[in-house]
Write a protein that holds these residues in place. Sequence first.
Motif, PDB file in Angstrom:
ATOM      1  N   ALA A 138       1.032  -1.394  -0.181  1.00  0.00           N
ATOM      2  CA  ALA A 138      -0.054   0.301  -0.240  1.00  0.00           C
ATOM      3  C   ALA A 138       0.857   1.546  -0.416  1.00  0.00           C
ATOM      4  O   ALA A 138       0.298   2.078  -0.614  1.00  0.00           O
ATOM      5  CB  ALA A 138      -1.136   0.032   1.056  1.00  0.00           C
ATOM      6  N   LEU A 139       2.148   1.588   0.799  1.00  0.00           N
ATOM      7  CA  LEU A 139       2.985   2.048   0.632  1.00  0.00           C
ATOM      8  C   LEU A 139       3.661   2.194  -0.431  1.00  0.00           C
ATOM      9  O   LEU A 139       3.670   4.214  -1.372  1.00  0.00           O
ATOM     10  CB  LEU A 139       3.705   1.933   1.929  1.00  0.00           C
ATOM     11  N   LEU A 140       3.865   1.837  -1.070  1.00  0.00           N
ATOM     12  CA  LEU A 140       4.745   1.888  -2.498  1.00  0.00           C
ATOM     13  C   LEU A 140       3.214   2.786  -3.928  1.00  0.00           C
ATOM     14  O   LEU A 140       3.492   2.862  -4.506  1.00  0.00           O
ATOM     15  CB  LEU A 140       5.619   0.409  -2.704  1.00  0.00           C
ATOM     16  N   ALA A 141       2.571   1.443  -3.356  1.00  0.00           N
ATOM     17  CA  ALA A 141       1.251   2.098  -4.654  1.00  0.00           C
ATOM     18  C   ALA A 141       0.871   3.508  -4.471  1.00  0.00           C
ATOM     19  O   ALA A 141       0.991   3.868  -5.560  1.00  0.00           O
ATOM     20  CB  ALA A 141       0.704   0.905  -4.354  1.00  0.00           C
ATOM     21  N   GLY A 142       1.102   3.439  -3.017  1.00  0.00           N
ATOM     22  CA  GLY A 142       0.806   5.202  -3.004  1.00  0.00           C
ATOM     23  C   GLY A 142       1.785   6.027  -3.458  1.00  0.00           C
ATOM     24  O   GLY A 142       1.339   6.744  -4.594  1.00  0.00           O
ATOM     25  N   PHE A 143       2.920   5.660  -3.121  1.00  0.00           N
ATOM     26  CA  PHE A 143       3.829   6.620  -3.662  1.00  0.00           C
ATOM     27  C   PHE A 143       4.281   6.503  -5.656  1.00  0.00           C
ATOM     28  O   PHE A 143       4.207   7.526  -6.287  1.00  0.00           O
ATOM     29  CB  PHE A 143       5.146   6.230  -3.063  1.00  0.00           C
ATOM     30  N   PHE A 144       3.262   5.523  -6.100  1.00  0.00           N
ATOM     31  CA  PHE A 144       3.105   5.203  -7.869  1.00  0.00           C
ATOM     32  C   PHE A 144       2.602   6.350  -8.511  1.00  0.00           C
ATOM     33  O   PHE A 144       1.886   6.036  -9.257  1.00  0.00           O
ATOM     34  CB  PHE A 144       3.766   3.967  -8.454  1.00  0.00           C
ATOM     35  N   ASP A 145       1.480   5.859  -6.931  1.00  0.00           N
ATOM     36  CA  ASP A 145       0.326   7.287  -7.581  1.00  0.00           C
ATOM     37  C   ASP A 145       0.661   9.002  -7.571  1.00  0.00           C
ATOM     38  O   ASP A 145      -0.687   9.129  -8.108  1.00  0.00           O
ATOM     39  CB  ASP A 145      -0.410   6.559  -6.729  1.00  0.00           C
ATOM     40  N   SER A 146       1.960   8.755  -6.996  1.00  0.00           N
ATOM     41  CA  SER A 146       1.887  10.195  -7.175  1.00  0.00           C
ATOM     42  C   SER A 146       1.986  11.547  -8.484  1.00  0.00           C
ATOM     43  O   SER A 146       2.287  10.562  -9.257  1.00  0.00           O
ATOM     44  CB  SER A 146       3.490  10.626  -6.363  1.00  0.00           C
ATOM     45  N   SER A 147       1.268  12.019  -8.455  1.00  0.00           N
ATOM     46  CA  SER A 147       1.738  12.797 -10.063  1.00  0.00           C
ATOM     47  C   SER A 147       1.942  13.597 -10.430  1.00  0.00           C
ATOM     48  O   SER A 147       3.782  13.755  -9.119  1.00  0.00           O
ATOM     49  CB  SER A 147       0.799  13.853  -9.537  1.00  0.00           C
ATOM     50  N   ASP A 148       2.318  14.130 -11.079  1.00  0.00           N
ATOM     51  CA  ASP A 148       4.355  14.817 -11.713  1.00  0.00           C
ATOM     52  C   ASP A 148       4.682  15.859 -10.320  1.00  0.00           C
ATOM     53  O   ASP A 148       5.738  16.230 -10.238  1.00  0.00           O
ATOM     54  CB  ASP A 148       4.197  15.537 -13.185  1.00  0.00           C
TER      55      ASP A 148
END
Length: 666
Positions: free
Chosen positions: A502-512
């Motif tokens: 969940a933590l890493l997926a949340g990071f890869f969902d970051s906007s530019d």
Amino acid sequence: MSTGARARRHPVDEVPSAAKLTVYGFQHVLAFFAGGAIVIPTLLASALGLDSGQLVHLINACLLTCGIASIIQSVGFWKVGVRLPLLQGVSAVAVAPMVAIGLGAGGGAQGLRMVYGAVIVAGLITFVIAPVFGRMVRYFPPVVTGSVISIIGLSLLSVAAKSAAGGEGLSFDPGSGRNMAYALGTFAVIVLVHKVSRGFLSTVGVLLGLTLATFVAWSLGDTSFDAVGDASWVGLSTPFHFSSPMVSPAGVLSMMVVMVVTAIETTGAVTGVSEIVDRRVRGDDITRAMRADGLSTMIGGTLNSFPYTCFSENVGLVRLTGVKSRWVISVAGFFMIMLGLVPKFAAVVTAIPAPVLGGASLAMFAMVAVVGLQILSRVDFHDHRNSMIVAASFGIAMYITMVPEVTTAVPGWAQIFVGSGTTMGAITAIVLNLVFHHLGRRREATRDEAPSELGLTLDQINTMSAQEFRTTFAPLFQGPTPAIDRACEQRPFADVAELKTALLAGFFDSSDDELRRLLPSYPDLGRPMAASGDNGGMSFRDQSVAGLTDLVEHEQEQLDELTRAYRDRFGFPLVMCLREHAHLQAVLDHGSRRLHNAPAYEYHAAALEIARIADHRFHDLVATAEVAGHEAPMQNATPPPSSPDAIQRSEKRNPSPTQTWVLRPL
């Protein structure tokens, strides 16, 4: 990377002018002379009943072989010699066992034959097993080497103080105002020269102090150069002057004990001078230094001298003068050879009064202690184990140094160890480091040693507030990121693997926009304390794995050149998961390759590096504690994700609602 940065010569390898080499080299000889080649043969000759002529021969032999040994250590050849500004001297640790061996063989010249047999064999064995010492370097971390070097400096200060008070024998007079004036006058000249002078003059303060004070003593009639006229011009030390050596197993065994102790001293000296000259110590350096010790000891036994070790006294002079060139030591070695071959030359040096030498020694030996303290400054004293190692080694060393008579309380065979405060302090530091950090089950730091660990159940993780969740897992990223908040929204978690996903997926969902704000929060490589926010300590840990927190000057310059070039090209700092790179050269090579990437590609590559860093920090932060009455290792380790899809495919374990997670302080 430019070839100029790679080819830049290290200060250790620079060759000063002939005039500077001469002055600097002779200054090292004066600092070394009495303790390194005079005291040991004098003590041995007295104990074995040798006459004055035999003593003169021993002194000349020691001077000659000290010069040869110093050249071997500083210049080096093949895999022998550490190639650092280290001067070799006769090991004081060897005195007691050599006296025992010599007296056991009847004393006199006959006793020396047995001594030299043991010395030669022990030197040969040391040369052969030197790689073993090199592989043991991991057992000599800063808490050990720093303690040993500080102890050496503090122990030597007591010797310097006695010399300042007139030296050994009838001349010792601590109540003499004249002795104090010579000692403090010499000391004051050295300090004053370093205060008011610049350039070359500031590097010869010790030589100026010794010269001026000796001239004053001669003017006042407190020293004489009459012995110069009586000394001969040539004094050649021939091999096996006292006849062929004899070997006894007991003698060799006791001398090998000496070589093990000198290995500790040599390791400390190499570490200390490396700290001064900004060159990192590696295992091979210790191996080379020990090979030089072994070879020099064999040569010493052949030419009527004794075991050799790196002379810590001159480490203080390197620090005091700032002259880092190893070629200065090679010139000092040449001068010592001349002293050994030309007794008239040696007679000039012996005219220096003991209080004058003592005053200079106070400055130099104190600098040795300062080098040790500098190394200890890198030790984590929040860990009370390290505090105890340093305190115990200092305490034992000073106990024996200040009250040397206590050595009579132990059997004769044990006095090889107990007879020296330096030796006992070093042994204490090494043994306690093994006990606390290497043997048995390693415990976690106590509450006083680090921020308190927080044991959390799965239910507590799933029910904590959003702010508590954010604070708990903020160390994963160098700067603020909404990724943690997005992960918080995915609760409840079934297990530790699901939390990490969940933590890493949340990071890869970051906007530019989020990513562009996050990237500048990461510090330049080699500059971890420049990090913004509260996670500078996390950056320090990451960078220390690759050795970037302990770079020497020219290595830092190479890394700075790379990070500047990267920032100029891409507009953000070079972010790299350093735990996947074992050493500086791997970091430089990887960063240099990334310089050739297209900006868009490198932007996404930096994002992947952040994810890898977070993955490693997660494993530092979260560990399983006791489950069902015994320790359960964490088994959810997964390779760093390379894409959001890879994260989604992470395998989940079965829920363990009774499992306790321990959040470790990073």
